[in-house]
Design an enzyme around this catalytic site. Structure first.
Site, PDB file in Angstrom:
ATOM      1  N   TYR A  25      -1.766  -1.245  10.249  1.00 54.67           N
ATOM      2  CA  TYR A  25      -1.659  -1.435   8.799  1.00 54.67           C
ATOM      3  C   TYR A  25      -0.674  -1.049   8.109  1.00 54.67           C
ATOM      4  CZ  TYR A  25      -4.128  -1.419   4.196  1.00 54.67           C
ATOM      5  OH  TYR A  25      -4.151  -1.821   2.881  1.00 54.67           O
TER       6      TYR A  25
ATOM      7  N   SER B 219       0.844  -1.255   0.053  1.00 59.03           N
ATOM      8  CA  SER B 219      -0.015   0.172  -0.107  1.00 59.03           C
ATOM      9  C   SER B 219       0.944   1.154   0.007  1.00 59.03           C
ATOM     10  CB  SER B 219      -0.873   0.016   1.229  1.00 59.03           C
ATOM     11  OG  SER B 219      -1.512   1.275   1.443  1.00 59.03           O
TER      12      SER B 219
END
Length: 276
Positions: free
Chosen positions: A187, A173
């Site tokens: 995350y 990401s």
């Protein structure tokens, strides 16, 4: 989705070899040569678009997720027979899941493993969890799904990937390289670790004929992206829009194709220039 080997029932749906022997041989050859992908997190968003793209290209799709197979959403054939339900946050459940995948492969090669599943927990009021507020249990769950599951799946399916000269794609990401207004600390750090893992795996798996790459999506229009978030972030993206799951799926497909045969250890940003 096709079966791993051709049985007598399958023969009945093929052209009559006596009447059309060349066509019959070609059909059998195509059946044997059909490529197979193992895909985690296929139920929505990027994963669902990826499964559909590979299926449309003729690949067999074996899916893994904590949810049961949803025949109403998943368009690929024989999906229920090729779905493995597993809780990826529980590392003790992975050996059984890997055994079920091997059972479905039945000795056939695996051509691609896409580690797409990921979780990004929020606080009870919807705010991002910071390094000050993330509970220990949340850290453990996030790293089990986002980092440890890709490690264990790749290790467990090594023999099948070697047979297929396979490709592994890890979905990282943009938040792995910068603080994000919505994505939490656990995350973000798990995705940064997955990017590092991709480089390590590329080095370790190359002698076995297996390529390992990553994609790092930015803002992608999925079910979890609210209109408010899109309106806030789109103006700061050079292309002035968010991406689509289909655009991400196409890059994954490229990395698993012969066109990327000399590409390994890369992390491809897919963010409309948001990182520049």
């Amino acid at each position: 989705m096709s079966l791993d080997t051709l049985n007598r029932d399958d023969v009945s749906v093929l052209p009559d070899a006596a009447l059309c022997p060349f066509h019959g041989d070609k059909s059998r050859a195509q059946h044997r040569e059909r490529k197979t992908i193992v895909l985690t997190g296929a139920s929505r968003g990027i994963g669902h678009a990826t499964g559909k793209l590979f299926s449309d290209a003729g690949w067999r799709i074996i899916t893994c997720s904590r949810q049961p197979f949803d025949g109403g959403r998943c368009p690929w054939d024989s999906g229920a027979d090729n779905h493995v339900q597993v809780e990826l946050s529980d590392h003790r459940a992975l050996p059984r899941a890997i055994a079920l995948i091997k059972e479905r492969l039945n000795g056939a090669p695996l051509h691609a493993l896409i580690n797409n599943a990921g979780i990004s927990p929020k606080a009870a009021d919807g705010r991002r969890l910071t390094s000050l507020t993330t509970p220990v249990e949340t850290w453990m769950d996030v790293f089990h799904v986002n980092l440890l599951a890709p490690i264990l799946l790749a290790q467990g399916l090594l023999d099948e990937l070697k047979l297929g000269s396979g490709a592994i794609v890890n979905v990282t990401s943009i938040v792995g390289s910068r603080v994000h207004p919505f994505a939490g600390t656990a995350y973000a750090t798990s995705k940064a670790a997955l990017a590092c893992l991709t480089r390590e795996m590329a080095h370790d798996y190359a002698p076995h004929g297996i390529r390992v790459n990553a994609i790092a999506p930015g803002e992608i229009k999925t079910d979890i992206l609210s209109p408010e978030t899109e309106a806030l972030l789109a103006p700061i993206i050079p292309m002035h829009r968010v991406g689509t799951p289909d655009e991400v799926a196409k890059v994954i497909f490229f990395l698993c194709s012969e066109a990327a045969s000399y590409v390994t250890g890369a992390e491809v940003p897919i963010n409309g220039g948001q990182h520049v």
